[in-house]
Design a protein around this motif. Structure first.
Motif, mmCIF file in Angstrom:
data_model
loop_
_atom_site.group_PDB
_atom_site.id
_atom_site.type_symbol
_atom_site.label_atom_id
_atom_site.label_comp_id
_atom_site.label_asym_id
_atom_site.label_seq_id
_atom_site.Cartn_x
_atom_site.Cartn_y
_atom_site.Cartn_z
ATOM 1 N N ILE A 41 34.991 14.847 6.558
ATOM 2 C CA ILE A 41 36.140 14.077 6.056
ATOM 3 C C ILE A 41 35.595 12.854 5.325
ATOM 4 O O ILE A 41 34.788 12.097 5.880
ATOM 5 N N ALA A 42 36.024 12.670 4.079
ATOM 6 C CA ALA A 42 35.592 11.504 3.300
ATOM 7 C C ALA A 42 36.715 10.484 3.299
ATOM 8 O O ALA A 42 37.862 10.813 2.970
ATOM 9 N N ILE A 43 36.377 9.261 3.693
ATOM 10 C CA ILE A 43 37.377 8.184 3.691
ATOM 11 C C ILE A 43 36.943 7.157 2.652
ATOM 12 O O ILE A 43 35.854 6.581 2.754
ATOM 13 N N CYS A 53 41.351 5.053 10.646
ATOM 14 C CA CYS A 53 41.376 6.514 10.506
ATOM 15 C C CYS A 53 40.057 7.113 11.006
ATOM 16 O O CYS A 53 40.045 8.069 11.788
ATOM 17 N N ALA A 54 38.949 6.512 10.573
ATOM 18 C CA ALA A 54 37.628 7.014 11.000
ATOM 19 C C ALA A 54 37.514 6.974 12.520
ATOM 20 O O ALA A 54 37.095 7.950 13.162
ATOM 21 N N ASN A 55 37.912 5.841 13.101
ATOM 22 C CA ASN A 55 37.761 5.708 14.558
ATOM 23 C C ASN A 55 38.656 6.683 15.312
ATOM 24 O O ASN A 55 38.249 7.261 16.320
ATOM 25 N N ARG A 56 39.873 6.879 14.818
ATOM 26 C CA ARG A 56 40.773 7.820 15.521
ATOM 27 C C ARG A 56 40.223 9.246 15.439
ATOM 28 O O ARG A 56 40.238 9.994 16.424
ATOM 29 N N ILE A 57 39.721 9.621 14.259
ATOM 30 C CA ILE A 57 39.171 10.975 14.114
ATOM 31 C C ILE A 57 37.992 11.160 15.074
ATOM 32 O O ILE A 57 37.890 12.172 15.780
ATOM 33 N N LEU A 58 37.126 10.144 15.130
ATOM 34 C CA LEU A 58 35.941 10.266 15.993
ATOM 35 C C LEU A 58 36.330 10.355 17.472
ATOM 36 O O LEU A 58 35.709 11.087 18.242
ATOM 37 N N GLN A 59 37.365 9.621 17.857
ATOM 38 C CA GLN A 59 37.846 9.733 19.255
ATOM 39 C C GLN A 59 38.315 11.159 19.535
ATOM 40 O O GLN A 59 37.992 11.764 20.562
ATOM 41 N N LEU A 75 32.751 20.630 11.126
ATOM 42 C CA LEU A 75 32.760 19.576 10.103
ATOM 43 C C LEU A 75 31.375 19.326 9.515
ATOM 44 O O LEU A 75 31.217 18.544 8.584
ATOM 45 N N GLY A 76 30.371 19.937 10.094
ATOM 46 C CA GLY A 76 29.024 19.852 9.491
ATOM 47 C C GLY A 76 28.231 18.658 9.980
ATOM 48 O O GLY A 76 28.603 17.963 10.916
ATOM 49 N N GLU A 77 27.125 18.427 9.263
ATOM 50 C CA GLU A 77 26.167 17.393 9.690
ATOM 51 C C GLU A 77 26.745 15.979 9.644
ATOM 52 O O GLU A 77 26.403 15.124 10.438
ATOM 53 N N VAL A 78 27.620 15.747 8.664
ATOM 54 C CA VAL A 78 28.262 14.422 8.551
ATOM 55 C C VAL A 78 29.767 14.639 8.732
ATOM 56 O O VAL A 78 30.491 14.877 7.767
ATOM 57 N N PRO A 79 30.256 14.542 9.962
ATOM 58 C CA PRO A 79 31.676 14.848 10.172
ATOM 59 C C PRO A 79 32.606 13.849 9.478
ATOM 60 O O PRO A 79 33.615 14.223 8.897
ATOM 61 N N GLU A 172 28.832 3.560 15.918
ATOM 62 C CA GLU A 172 28.371 3.955 17.264
ATOM 63 C C GLU A 172 28.914 5.341 17.633
ATOM 64 O O GLU A 172 28.271 6.100 18.340
ATOM 65 N N ALA A 173 30.109 5.637 17.125
ATOM 66 C CA ALA A 173 30.721 6.933 17.448
ATOM 67 C C ALA A 173 30.256 8.047 16.514
ATOM 68 O O ALA A 173 30.704 9.189 16.630
ATOM 69 N N GLY A 174 29.404 7.706 15.541
ATOM 70 C CA GLY A 174 28.825 8.764 14.711
ATOM 71 C C GLY A 174 29.294 8.813 13.272
ATOM 72 O O GLY A 174 28.974 9.762 12.554
ATOM 73 N N ALA A 175 30.038 7.789 12.818
ATOM 74 C CA ALA A 175 30.462 7.807 11.406
ATOM 75 C C ALA A 175 29.276 7.437 10.515
ATOM 76 O O ALA A 175 28.384 6.701 10.920
ATOM 77 N N TYR A 176 29.303 7.979 9.319
ATOM 78 C CA TYR A 176 28.284 7.678 8.323
ATOM 79 C C TYR A 176 28.958 6.720 7.353
ATOM 80 O O TYR A 176 29.891 7.109 6.648
#
Ligand code: FAD
Ligand code: SF4
Length: 584
Positions: A41-43, A53-59, A75-79, A172-176
């Protein structure tokens, strides 16, 4: 200012910016497989909305993984990737800001408001508040707090600091998080958004490749979230490409200039003023606006800070209206002086916000992508509130996307209804007709606006129309005559203000501001006075009337976006350029 005595009227919309929108901001088709970056997902935009949005998706992805789901793998290597043009998230974010706390509490249920303050993005709960009329430069009259200004229980925050906090949690939750990266084109394949292209870096003034040139890259995504805030280039492209503005009212805009002061004694209440001073009451000037003064107790340093700002609708007609200078003038009022005097200015910034509200919101979804926060126009400008809607829309967008992924669906249209049924839809619907009457001026429009507010939009019935800001004929008036001469201690000029934003635009960067370079003096003066960063100049030897040259010192630009409302266009500059706000 040389020859500001033009006497005609000129409409900025008659001098549209030199922009080829479909070609410049839309790319049809992705590059070859080995030249692209693939993300889940690209934000686009790491502000309050995009990062919520990023934080909610990662949760949700973490919950799915715990329950044995395979969403992360799918979602692949970079979710989740967040693309932000500022040096760091928060660098380009500015708000008042007093916020309704519920959506942020919903997003981070384990954090108390005390935790927010310890993290350094929140500065206290509102217990006391006061609203004043300022009939003259010396007088103020306290009035009962009108409903939109009721803030008891709300929290004072800095959205710049909030974005930095949200960035850390997301990482910390894995967002790039790709900072210093502008998304410059929306990529569409077979009628669906399939990602965005990042901008080139290292081009010279004429667009030539410099020694450090790095070309942009296609970022392919299963879903794209447009969280660009006010006046996003890709949002504009999406609205045009997918006709998202069909049957909606045009968007209108406001510009706010803000300062943060370290003060000698704490302010014990939140203050709003509703004018008319320092604005002109006569409808011929078309000036509508007001101020805020919010106490900020910094629990980390113990400092007593104050956020002060002035907001004006960009619907005005006097070309010499300058929100920066109006804020300086406003600070000379005794009501303000007794709060700031003896203190020190520690921050400054400027930003536009969408003001059209409910009827101006575009359709929120298109195949493969959706809009959140200010990109979607989710602001109640009667109450000056958008942060909680930005966070809530980020949450709803994240939930909709994850729901779609779970069932392998390609449509995210369900987001439209989720927004409509949420606090966003309900609150914005209630104030849907409250602001438009003020386009007729405060005296004529004020009572109608009051009626619309009391009846929660039922009277006057129906949909009240907006007229476009750039359609207002401009004249060269006398608002400028009241601005104080900056003393560099209490009142400031534009350039020293830009300096303290940490603005770091390369001197030889390509020009990202598009305006016609020869326009009637009325239009040129509008840009000169409006721009809080002093970007536009009319050379001294230009004629007093008629067509004049405009020079554009675009490296000063703080990317407030106001120019787009009055006949020009802010496009995305090279990633990393622009201000580096800290506390705004
Ligand atoms: C002067 C002022 C006062 C306000 N006061 C209040 C208040 O007191 N309370 C309240 O609730 N609301 C207030 N608001 C409204 C509120 O600030 C906004 O609604 C909210 O901050 C919008 O958040 P956002 O994430 O949608 O947009 P933004 O905060 O604008 O974030 C968008 C981000 O996207 C980035 N970006 C944009 N385009 C691109 C691109 N193409 N590529 C990469 N990055 C990109 C930008 O750099 C930015 O970081 C105020 C607004 C203003 C301007
Ligand atoms: S040049 Fe335009 S976008 Fe940049 S600061 Fe000035 S008015 Fe704002």
């Amino acid at each position: 200012m040389a020859g500001s005595n033009g006497n005609g009227k000129a409409v900025p919309a008659a001098y549209p910016p030199p922009v080829q929108s479909p070609d410049e901001f839309v790319k049809h088709g992705l590059d070859g497989e080995d030249e692209i970056i693939e993300v889940g997902i690209a934000i686009v935009g790491g502000g309050t909305a995009g990062l919520a949005c990023a934080n909610r998706i990662l949760q949700l992805l973490a919950e799915d993984a715990e329950a044995g789901g395979d969403l992360l793998e799918r979602l692949g290597e970079v979710p989740v990737a967040v693309i932000e043009k500022a040096k760091t998230c928060g660098g380009h974010n500015l708000s008042g800001a007093v916020i309704r706390p519920e959506p942020l509490q919903e997003l981070f249920p384990d954090l108390s408001r005390e935790d927010w303050r310890k993290e350094g993005f929140a500065f206290g709960e509102v217990h006391k508040e006061a609203v004043y009329l300022t009939p003259t430069a010396k007088r103020s009259v306290r009035i009962p707090t009108p409903p939109p200004f009721k803030n008891h229980g709300n929290e004072i925050v800095s959205v710049s600091a909030l974005a930095r906090f949200q960035q850390r949690i997301a990482e910390e939750a894995g967002a790039y998080i790709l900072t210093e990266t502008s998304a410059t084109q929306l990529i569409i394949e077979e009628g669906r958004v399939v990602g965005v292209r990042s901008g080139d870096k290292g081009r010279g003034k004429e667009g030539q490749e410099l020694g450090n040139f790095e070309p942009g890259t296609d970022i392919k995504a299963q879903f794209t979230v447009l969280a660009e805030g006010c006046w996003g280039s890709l949002t504009g492209a999406a609205i045009r490409e997918f006709d998202l503005g069909k049957d909606r009212e045009p968007q209108v805009w406001e510009l706010g200039v803000k300062e943060v002061w370290k003060v000698t004694k704490p302010l014990d209440r939140l203050i709003h003023t509703m004018g008319p001073w320092p604005l002109k009451l006569s409808s011929k000037y078309g000036q509508v606006g007001g101020s805020w003064i919010y106490p900020m107790k910094d629990e980390k340093t113990g400092d007593d800070l104050v956020s002060i700002g002035f907001v004006v609708e960009l619907d005005y007609a006097d070309a010499t209206t300058s929100v920066h200078d109006l804020l300086q003038l406003f600070k000379t009022h005794p009501l303000v002086k007794k709060i700031l005097d003896g203190g020190e200015r520690v921050g400054w910034g400027a930003k536009a916000l969408p003001g059209g509200g409910y009827w101006s919101m575009p359709k929120l979804t298109m195949p493969g992508a959706l809009l959140v926060g200010d990109s979607a126009g989710m602001v109640d400008t009667l109450a000056l509130k958008g942060v909680h809607h930005s966070i809530k829309s980020g949450i709803l967008a994240g939930e909709t996307i994850v729901d779609a992924l779970k069932i392998g669906a390609t449509s995210i249209e369900a987001y439209e209804q989720a927004v409509e049924e949420s606090s966003i839809g309900k609150e914005l619907y209630e104030v849907r007709n409250g602001r438009q009457p003020l386009q007729q001026g405060l005296i004529k429009g004020g009572p109608i606006s009051g009626l619309a507010q009391i009846t929660k939009g039922k009277l006057p019935p129906g949909k009240l129309a907006w007229h476009r800001n750039d359609g207002v004929p401009m004249f060269i008036g006398d608002t400028k005559d009241s601005y104080p001469k900056p003393d560099g201690k209490y009142t400031f000029d534009k350039l020293s203000s830009v300096f303290i934003t940490g603005n770091a635009t390369r001197d030889d960067a390509p020009n990202h501001i598009r305006v016609q370079k020869r326009v009637p003096r009325e239009v040129a003066e509008t840009w000169v006075w409006m721009c809080p960063a002093g970007v536009y100049e009319i050379p001294e030897d230009e004629p007093a009337e008629g067509i004049v040259d405009v020079t554009v010192n675009y490296t000063n630009c703080v990317q407030c976006g106001a120019i787009t409302a009055k006949g020009g266009r802010l496009t995305t500059p090279e990633g990393g350029d622009g201000p580096l706000y800290q506390l705004t």
